[in-house]
Design an enzyme around this catalytic site. Structure first.
Site, PDB file in Angstrom:
ATOM      1  N   HIS A  76     -11.582  12.335   0.990  1.00 49.50           N
ATOM      2  CA  HIS A  76     -11.798  11.201   1.394  1.00 49.50           C
ATOM      3  C   HIS A  76     -11.519  11.326   2.885  1.00 49.50           C
ATOM      4  CE1 HIS A  76     -11.305   7.134   1.311  1.00 49.50           C
ATOM      5  NE2 HIS A  76     -10.154   7.081   1.706  1.00 49.50           N
ATOM      6  N   GLU A 110      -6.723   2.223  -3.338  1.00 50.50           N
ATOM      7  CA  GLU A 110      -5.417   2.195  -3.332  1.00 50.50           C
ATOM      8  C   GLU A 110      -4.659   0.841  -3.784  1.00 50.50           C
ATOM      9  OE1 GLU A 110      -3.672   4.749  -0.618  1.00 50.50           O
ATOM     10  OE2 GLU A 110      -1.756   3.724  -0.885  1.00 50.50           O
ATOM     11  N   LEU A 160     -14.799   5.946  -4.891  1.00 51.45           N
ATOM     12  CA  LEU A 160     -13.137   5.133  -4.403  1.00 51.45           C
ATOM     13  C   LEU A 160     -12.372   4.315  -5.426  1.00 51.45           C
ATOM     14  CD1 LEU A 160     -11.386   6.924  -3.013  1.00 51.45           C
ATOM     15  CD2 LEU A 160     -11.568   4.670  -1.763  1.00 51.45           C
ATOM     16  N   GLN A 172      -7.499  14.973   3.002  1.00 47.60           N
ATOM     17  CA  GLN A 172      -6.983  13.555   2.051  1.00 47.60           C
ATOM     18  C   GLN A 172      -7.495  13.498   1.073  1.00 47.60           C
ATOM     19  OE1 GLN A 172      -6.536  10.110   2.959  1.00 47.60           O
ATOM     20  NE2 GLN A 172      -4.398  10.763   2.714  1.00 47.60           N
ATOM     21  N   ARG A 179      -2.628  11.414   6.219  1.00 44.56           N
ATOM     22  CA  ARG A 179      -2.695   9.551   6.815  1.00 44.56           C
ATOM     23  C   ARG A 179      -2.212   8.607   5.323  1.00 44.56           C
ATOM     24  NH1 ARG A 179      -6.751   5.889   5.472  1.00 44.56           N
ATOM     25  NH2 ARG A 179      -7.927   7.464   4.538  1.00 44.56           N
ATOM     26  N   ARG A 198      -0.820   9.104  -0.352  1.00 45.34           N
ATOM     27  CA  ARG A 198      -1.424   9.718  -1.203  1.00 45.34           C
ATOM     28  C   ARG A 198      -1.253  11.786  -1.761  1.00 45.34           C
ATOM     29  NH1 ARG A 198      -6.039   6.690   1.500  1.00 45.34           N
ATOM     30  NH2 ARG A 198      -5.807   4.449   0.906  1.00 45.34           N
ATOM     31  N   HIS A 209      -8.105  11.849  -2.406  1.00 41.45           N
ATOM     32  CA  HIS A 209      -7.504  10.547  -2.854  1.00 41.45           C
ATOM     33  C   HIS A 209      -7.228  10.678  -3.960  1.00 41.45           C
ATOM     34  CE1 HIS A 209      -7.458   5.964  -4.013  1.00 41.45           C
ATOM     35  NE2 HIS A 209      -7.436   5.867  -2.454  1.00 41.45           N
ATOM     36  N   PHE A 250       0.526  -0.936   0.453  1.00 41.20           N
ATOM     37  CA  PHE A 250       0.423  -0.238  -0.201  1.00 41.20           C
ATOM     38  C   PHE A 250       0.973   1.295  -0.414  1.00 41.20           C
ATOM     39  CE2 PHE A 250      -4.314   2.182   0.513  1.00 41.20           C
ATOM     40  CZ  PHE A 250      -4.858   0.197   0.182  1.00 41.20           C
TER      41      PHE A 250
HETATM   42  C1  LIG Z   1     -13.902   4.981   0.775  1.00 41.16           C
HETATM   43  C2  LIG Z   1     -13.165   5.182   1.336  1.00 41.16           C
HETATM   44  C3  LIG Z   1     -12.647   3.798   1.332  1.00 41.16           C
HETATM   45  C4  LIG Z   1     -11.417   3.522   2.176  1.00 41.16           C
HETATM   46  N1  LIG Z   1     -11.022   2.936   1.882  1.00 41.16           N
HETATM   47  C5  LIG Z   1      -9.873   2.801   3.348  1.00 41.16           C
HETATM   48  C6  LIG Z   1      -8.809   1.273   3.699  1.00 41.16           C
HETATM   49  O1  LIG Z   1      -8.369   0.623   2.706  1.00 41.16           O
HETATM   50  N2  LIG Z   1      -8.073   1.606   4.436  1.00 41.16           N
HETATM   51  C7  LIG Z   1      -8.504   2.514   5.874  1.00 41.16           C
HETATM   52  O2  LIG Z   1      -7.930   1.645   6.553  1.00 41.16           O
HETATM   53  N3  LIG Z   1      -8.909   3.581   5.605  1.00 41.16           N
HETATM   54  C8  LIG Z   1      -9.579   3.146   4.283  1.00 41.16           C
HETATM   55  N4  LIG Z   1     -10.962   4.736   4.378  1.00 41.16           N
HETATM   56  C9  LIG Z   1     -11.027   5.816   5.961  1.00 41.16           C
HETATM   57  C10 LIG Z   1     -11.906   4.372   6.756  1.00 41.16           C
HETATM   58  O3  LIG Z   1     -12.679   4.128   6.291  1.00 41.16           O
HETATM   59  C11 LIG Z   1     -12.774   5.530   8.128  1.00 41.16           C
HETATM   60  O4  LIG Z   1     -11.830   6.699   7.881  1.00 41.16           O
HETATM   61  C12 LIG Z   1     -13.013   4.804   9.256  1.00 41.16           C
HETATM   62  O5  LIG Z   1     -14.066   4.397   8.859  1.00 41.16           O
HETATM   63  C13 LIG Z   1     -14.113   5.861   9.462  1.00 41.16           C
HETATM   64  O6  LIG Z   1     -14.407   5.448  10.939  1.00 41.16           O
HETATM   65  P1  LIG Z   1     -15.482   5.808  11.829  1.00 41.16           P
HETATM   66  O7  LIG Z   1     -15.740   4.948  12.834  1.00 41.16           O
HETATM   67  O8  LIG Z   1     -14.437   7.097  12.594  1.00 41.16           O
HETATM   68  O9  LIG Z   1     -16.581   6.269  11.014  1.00 41.16           O
HETATM   69  P2  LIG Z   1     -18.017   5.550  10.400  1.00 41.16           P
HETATM   70  O10 LIG Z   1     -17.510   4.720  10.099  1.00 41.16           O
HETATM   71  O11 LIG Z   1     -17.802   7.022   9.378  1.00 41.16           O
HETATM   72  O12 LIG Z   1     -19.019   6.039  11.472  1.00 41.16           O
HETATM   73  C14 LIG Z   1     -19.724   7.241  11.528  1.00 41.16           C
HETATM   74  C15 LIG Z   1     -20.500   5.981  12.158  1.00 41.16           C
HETATM   75  O13 LIG Z   1     -21.489   7.121  13.067  1.00 41.16           O
HETATM   76  C16 LIG Z   1     -22.311   8.003  13.243  1.00 41.16           C
HETATM   77  N5  LIG Z   1     -22.980   9.331  13.820  1.00 41.16           N
HETATM   78  C17 LIG Z   1     -22.235  10.368  12.546  1.00 41.16           C
HETATM   79  N6  LIG Z   1     -22.831  11.598  13.242  1.00 41.16           N
HETATM   80  C18 LIG Z   1     -24.002  10.953  14.178  1.00 41.16           C
HETATM   81  C19 LIG Z   1     -24.898  11.675  14.798  1.00 41.16           C
HETATM   82  N7  LIG Z   1     -25.129  13.189  14.766  1.00 41.16           N
HETATM   83  N8  LIG Z   1     -25.331  11.361  15.743  1.00 41.16           N
HETATM   84  C20 LIG Z   1     -25.255   9.783  16.040  1.00 41.16           C
HETATM   85  N9  LIG Z   1     -24.032   8.911  15.423  1.00 41.16           N
HETATM   86  C21 LIG Z   1     -23.430   9.998  14.456  1.00 41.16           C
HETATM   87  C22 LIG Z   1     -22.953   7.543  11.751  1.00 41.16           C
HETATM   88  O14 LIG Z   1     -24.521   6.182  11.958  1.00 41.16           O
HETATM   89  C23 LIG Z   1     -21.748   6.217  12.044  1.00 41.16           C
HETATM   90  O15 LIG Z   1     -22.490   4.713  12.594  1.00 41.16           O
HETATM   91  C24 LIG Z   1     -11.676   4.535   3.495  1.00 41.16           C
HETATM   92  C25 LIG Z   1     -12.954   5.894   3.670  1.00 41.16           C
HETATM   93  C26 LIG Z   1     -13.534   6.295   2.275  1.00 41.16           C
HETATM   94  C27 LIG Z   1     -14.601   6.582   2.345  1.00 41.16           C
END
Ligand SMILES: Cc1cc2nc3c(=O)[nH]c(=O)nc-3n(C[C@H](O)[C@H](O)[C@H](O)COP(=O)(O)OP(=O)(O)OC[C@H]3O[C@@H](n4cnc5c(N)ncnc54)[C@H](O)[C@@H]3O)c2cc1C
Ligand code: HEM
Ligand code: SF4
Ligand code: F3S
Ligand code: FES
Lengths: 595, 127, 260, 156
Positions: A362, A264, A261, A249, A403, A295, A251, A116
């Protein structure tokens, strides 16, 4: 007022929230509030992988991983946090495997790993296979596995409960040096039940924020419609600072025009970026690791190719991701989902034709500041007892100014787990902070005001204008001029926001209302991002200022901290105060970042 | 809670329509079988009674009904075999639609000669 | 951006016109949305929206356009917008699809495009249905790895073939397109439904799991696998291309083989 | 602190009553029924196609069927067994099929119960009747007109 009492209240059920819930749910009475059904969270969209120096396929160790993380973040990383993350990465992956995550396997049956961007052996010598993966749906499998384990441990979910406020009480306190300050304490959160339109207060000894990112401030983004920076916005409005918000970031490989997306992992498996002349242009910008450079560098190189007229397509506004030299069988085995995206959404057959791509917004490197215990900071070093944050909403900071791919899925697991344990342990000994009499009034007012809003401005139109200007001016390239222009636009949008009108006045599933509320958060966050970007007069990681194209360690080797402060102004924006916070160094001195 | 609005008909494909067909033919055959056992039971009453009833099977209208019944049985039988293949043959689920077209093909193959013979017999009136 | 001018060694000839291009065509559509809001009326009705859309637009874009530019009260769930979160399963022209994965140009745009909520689950408002019964069935099949053996210090080993065995069913995003397309589920809502079986399959055939027998016992219920009549609507509807009926069939045979 | 009004259970887990499953059915009845449908189906293909072929296709087809024809067949134990198997299998197969359909579409427990009672009663009657007919059948009933009887009957 409906009050629910729990030991621990977790906001968000993405990877970070559920990882926390699994730990906390087994130790204390835990409620998880989420605006989406847990499995709809955007963690499920992550494709490529989650890295850990397992050394299953080639020599590797956590120290190299730390170095790559620090260097990848252009030295703005807090190195103690990066060490914790790289060290605990190995257990984080093994934990997931034991919970049932179906990783791809090596011929010996061990967890397979792949390359990666930015992950190298021995401090940058050559790319290393460090990303553990499950085809190109690693995030999907993580989200599912965590949800499955929440079901196993009977975690209490409140689905489709939007948290709209954080209950903070301030107490007079004195520091060790005798100076007086206001100590913040957390009492709980206020939420809006989407199904019924009711307001519910959740009192908790600990509160964990894990509400994800804020990608929807941009038009072209890989982020979900629901990633509107609620968590950051709520904390900010309640006086919690936001750290390093200028670093976003982009992407490199979003489907051109759509932002969806393409992982990568495609380049990890050998795909090559080409311009309209068919050149593998990354050889110019990162001669050693070429297409697998971090990135920020790849995204900038792509934008640069387009700017210099070597873009493809009718408007010469994208470049191409070429997989055609890879075996179709190999593509099918390793990248099934993303090739399907190309087929479904652009009608391009990746076996035979290169895919149009362009950088897409991203990931927010910045967020709610925390220490390595996931405790939220109310200033540079004062912890808010009982308040935790993890995942994309938080800034530990392990990602610095950029990142590395696969470090976020790692981040949510390592710091999600830490937050869950710490929150539950804290709740064991702590007392409840009393919920103020009219705790829900702010939220009721907010909701009722929007519900009855009958102005002439459309929410969707304002949001579109915001996103357009952010895409045009605060994207890969920024300058004082573009940033100022953006601030003007945001200011006028804020004015117009006061005159919005909505059409749905009901209580049941009123998403019209919520989009308006979310726009409020987006406007706040866009403003903070732009002010912070204007303030940082250097180029580092994801933040590239055309008027200051070089990194300036002298003046800017520090985190920025944006506070909501009605009395302050920064960069002529009222209500925002910008301060700085030192970066923590342990073993790596800043060097020129070259790949 | 609300009542589910009826909405439009679900637009299924081969699998769904073959199931509808299987169900309808199954019930049709079942009811015919009830009657058929009863009329056959008349052989216990007296040869005359049986022959009277059986004679009604021999007019052209009944012949058409009978043809329909055979058509139903043949479809049900072949589709039943298809269902069994879907259940027990590894590749059955993959080829279920093709199997259905096979069923329809076989059905035509059986029904054409049958109809020719059956209807000529019925309308030229044997004896 | 400062760049050393190293001539890229690997340069290829690109075929002319490669990577798409050309104007994106636009066209007019009529979107017919089934509306229902018990706060207003117990009766459902259809609303028509005349919209100008583009070649790369999906049904979700059309719904957004209707909501954002015409009637803000049109309600539907959505999040990721590219078919990975499972929020927006709905009935489009009579078939269950994800709105974000259904390109308008693949539909017959000369006729109105019909959008309705998925069938068989209680409608809450417009296209939003109550998903709780669906998740209840999911929870009942114990959708988590159960391993009674010793916790290893490292990962449990699993051969690539063993991993492959259940790969298909790990793709499920719990969108309910399958379950709500099944005529057996429509009848009384008691059937566990294909999604629950798919998720049971994912663990039953995972070599690391020890509780396959328990899950098979659960699905040997009168509302379990035996209610499936191989209608295949589920397989056709699954946006993840999971061979749902095949998975159900494998579970049926697993129950049989265990008993006989 | 303000007194909290009633505290509602989280929505997760609140399932509309229609969808809750009451108790689980122990035993393998549904599985055996499912298996029986397939096994009986296979056998029925042979039995029914044989039956139809002999009755409708051979010789003069449907016109040939009369008391004599039936009696002629049942004089042979081979056809007796054939028709008996066909009767039982088809009835059980069909009854189970209709039972499934009743289970699917009758939404009230009461309706379901009555429909099934009628179904089982009808099935029992038909099976018993059919079996009796095949076994107690006399191809040459004493006081019937000779021309109606099969040729092998002794002249009265
Ligand atoms: C397309 C894509 C591909 C990616 N690929 C990779 C990868 O290969 N490797 C890597 O390491 N990272 C990757 N990332 C980044 C990574 O996936 C995310 O940064 C990470 O999953 C974020 O997780 P999280 O738990 O912080 O938030 P999220 O999974 O976004 O969860 C947010 C949660 O908060 C809740 N929420 C939001 N606002 C409120 C509110 N006001 N009240 C109550 N609940 C709320 C939502 O319901 C949800 O359950 C990628 C991101 C994207 C977009
Ligand atoms: C000729 C050979 C036959 C074969 C191969 C056959 C096969 C089958 C099979 C495999 C099923 C199960 C379908 C499922 O589970 O989805 C079935 C169902 C059924 N069969 Fe038959 N069958 C035959 C004859 C009959 C006869 C003679 C009757 C009537 C008495 C009958 C009535 C039914 C009924 C009512 C069903 C239930 C349909 C449903 O649940 O949708 N079948 N058949
Ligand atoms: S099996 Fe397919 S259709 Fe069913 S819930 Fe899972 S992803 Fe959706
Ligand atoms: S649609 Fe239903 S009947 Fe079986 S094959 Fe699918 S579950
Ligand atoms: S919006 Fe996520 S699947 Fe359609």
């Amino acid at each position: 007022m409906q009050v629910h009492k729990y030991d621990v209240v977790i906001v968000g059920a993405g990877g970070a929230g559920m990882r926390a819930a699994i730990e906390s749910g087994q130790r204390a009475r835990t409620a998880v509030l989420t605006k989406l059904y847990p499995t709809r969270s955007h963690t499920g969209a992550a494709q490529g992988g989650m890295c850990a120096a397992l050394a299953n396929v080639e020599e590797d160790n956590w120290e190299w991983h730390t170095f790559d993380t620090v260097k990848g973040g252009d030295y703005l990383v807090d190195q103690d946090a990066a060490e914790v993350m790289a060290k605990e990465a190995i257990d984080a992956v093994l934990d997931l495997e034991k919970m049932g995550l179906p990783f791809n396997r090596t011929p010996e049956g061990k967890i397979d790993q792949r390359r990666f961007g930015g992950h190298t052996r021995d401090h940058g010598k050559s790319p290393v296979r460090r990303a553990c993966y499950a085809a190109d749906r690693t995030g999907h499998m993580i989200l599912q596995t965590l949800y499955q384990n929440c079901v196993k441990h009977n975690v209490e979910f409140y689905n489709e409960y939007y948290v709209l406020d954080l209950l903070i009480v301030e107490e007079d306190a004195t520091r060790e040096d005798g100076s007086a300050y206001k100590q913040k304490r957390v009492a709980g959160v206020v939420s809006y039940d989407l199904a019924s339109g009711e307001i519910h207060v959740f009192q908790g000894k600990s509160v964990v924020f894990a509400s994800g990112g804020v990608g929807k401030v941009f038009k072209t983004t890989s982020n979900a419609h629901t990633l509107t920076g609620d968590g950051m916005g709520i904390a900010f409005r309640r006086g919690i600072p936001l750290e390093d918000m200028e670093f976003f970031q982009f992407h490199p490989t979003g489907l051109a025009g759509l932002g969806i997306l393409l992982s990568e992992a495609a380049r990890g498996e050998g795909a090559i970026l080409r311009n309209s002349d068919g050149e593998r242009f990354m050889e110019r910008y990162a001669p050693t690791i070429k297409d697998l450079a971090p990135r920020d560098i790849v995204a900038r190189s792509m934008a640069n190719e387009v700017r210099e007229g070597r873009g493809c397509g009718p408007n010469k506004d994208y470049v191409l991701l070429d997989l055609t030299h890879l075996e179709p069988a190999h593509i099918d085995a390793k990248l099934p989902d993303i090739t399907e995206f190309a087929r479904t959404y652009l009608g391009v057959e990746p076996y035979t034709d290169p895919v149009p791509v362009f950088p897409t917004a991203h990931y927010a490197m910045g967020g709610i500041p925390t220490n390595i215990k996931a405790e939220v900071l109310q200033d540079n070093d004062t912890v808010v007892p009982g308040l935790y944050a993890a995942g994309e909403v938080a800034c530990v900071s392990v990602h610095g100014s950029n990142r590395l791919g696969t470090n976020s899925l790692l981040d949510i697991n390592v710091f999600g787990k830490r937050a869950g344990i710490a929150a539950a342990e804290y709740a064991k000994t702590a007392e409840y902070v009393e919920v103020p009499e009219d705790a829900d009034q702010f939220t009721i007012d907010l909701i009722e005001q929007v519900r009855s809003a009958n102005g002439t401005e459309r929410v969707a139109q304002l949001r579109k204008e915001l996103q357009d200007t952010m895409d045009a001016n605060v994207q890969v390239f920024r300058s004082e001029q573009t940033l100022n222009e953006t601030l003007n636009v945001i200011a006028s949008l804020r004015e117009r926001y006061k005159n919005i009108g909505i059409q749905d006045r009901g209580r049941r599933f009123n998403l019209d209302l919520l989009e308006a509320v979310e726009l409020g958060f987006l406007l706040d966050m866009a403003q903070v991002m732009t002010v912070a970007a204007l303030h940082r007069e250097e180029s580092r990681g994801g933040h590239f200022r055309e008027d200051f194209p070089d990194r300036d360690d002298e003046k800017f080797m520090k985190h920025s901290m944006a506070y909501k402060d009605d009395l302050a102004t920064s960069e002529s924006v009222a209500g925002i105060r910008l301060e700085t916070k030192p970066v923590i160094f342990t073993r790596y001195e800043p060097m020129v970042r070259k790949y | 809670m609300s009542k589910t609005p009826a909405g439009t008909l679900y637009r299924g494909r081969e699998g769904m329509w073959s199931w509808v067909g299987h169900r309808v033919t199954g019930v049709a055959i079942f009811f015919f079988l009830l009657v058929h056992v009863l009329d056959t039971a008349l052989v216990r009453v007296s040869p005359e009674a049986y022959n009277v009833v059986i004679a009604t099977y021999k007019n052209p209208f009944m012949a058409l009904l009978e043809a329909g019944l055979v058509a139903a049985i043949v479809f049900h039988a072949f589709n039943g075999l298809r269902v069994i293949l879907v259940d027990f043959w590894k590749k059955g689920p993959k080829y279920q639609a093709q199997l259905l077209w096979g069923v329809v093909g076989l059905w035509v193959l059986v029904m054409v000669p049958f109809l020719i013979r059956h209807l000529t017999l019925a309308f030229t009136g044997g004896h | 951006m400062t760049a050393e001018t190293v001539e890229p060694a690997s340069k290829v000839e690109l075929a002319p016109g490669v990577g798409g291009g050309g104007e994106i065509p636009s066209f007019d559509i009529t979107l017919k949305v089934r509306r229902y809001n018990p706060e207003v009326s117990e009766e459902a009705h259809w609303d028509d929206f005349k919209l100008t859309m583009y070649g790369t637009d999906r049904v979700l874009d059309a719904l957004h356009k209707a909501k954002w530019e015409h009637d803000g009260s049109v309600s539907f769930r959505r999040s990721c917008a590219h078919g990975v979160c499972g929020s927006d399963a709905m009935r489009i022209n009579g078939r269950n699809r994800l709105a974000c994965k259904t390109l308008l140009k693949d539909l017959d745009t000369s006729k109105p495009i019909l959008v309705e909520p998925i069938k068989g689950l209680p409608v809450e408002k417009d296209l939003i249905v109550d998903m709780e019964p669906f998740f209840q069935s999911y929870r009942e099949i114990m959708p988590f790895l159960i391993n009674s053996g010793h916790e290893p210090t490292r990962e449990r080993l699993q051969s690539a073939e063993d991993r492959e065995r259940f790969d298909d069913t790990t793709k499920c995003i719990l969108c309910a397109a399958c379950t709500s397309s099944c005529p057996v589920f429509w009848t009384d809502g008691q059937y566990f439904g294909p999604a629950a079986i798919v998720n049971a399959h994912r663990f039953i055939f995972d070599s690391r799991d020890d509780a396959g027998d328990m899950r098979l016992e659960i699905l040997n219920d009168k509302e379990g696998v035996w209610r499936c009549r191989t209608v295949f609507n589920c397989t056709e509807a699954c946006p993840r291309g999971i061979q749902v009926t095949k998975a159900i069939s494998e579970v049926k045979n697993a129950v049989l083989n265990r008993k006989i | 602190m303000a007194v909290s009004s009633e505290i509602q259970a989280p929505r997760s887990g609140r399932v509309a009553p229609k969808y809750t499953r009451h108790g689980s059915s122990r035993g393998n009845f549904e599985m055996l029924a499912w298996l029986f449908m397939r096994v009986s189906g296979l056998v029925l293909v042979v039995l029914i196609f044989g039956h139809l072929f002999v009755n409708l296709m051979v010789g003069e087809g449907v016109h040939a069927i009369d008391f004599g024809f039936v009696a002629g067949k049942w004089a042979d134990p081979f056809w007796q067994i054939w028709d008996l198997a066909m009767l039982w299998l088809a009835m059980l197969h069909g009854t189970n099929g209709v039972r499934t359909i009743i289970n699917d579409y009758a939404d009230k427990d009461g309706t379901r119960f009555w429909l099934k009672t009628v179904l089982y009663a009808a099935t029992a009657v038909i099976i018993v009747l059919g079996t009796l007919v095949i076994f107690t059948f006399n191809p040459c009933p004493p006081n019937a007109a000779a021309e109606l009887l099969p040729s092998f009957c002794p002249a009265p």
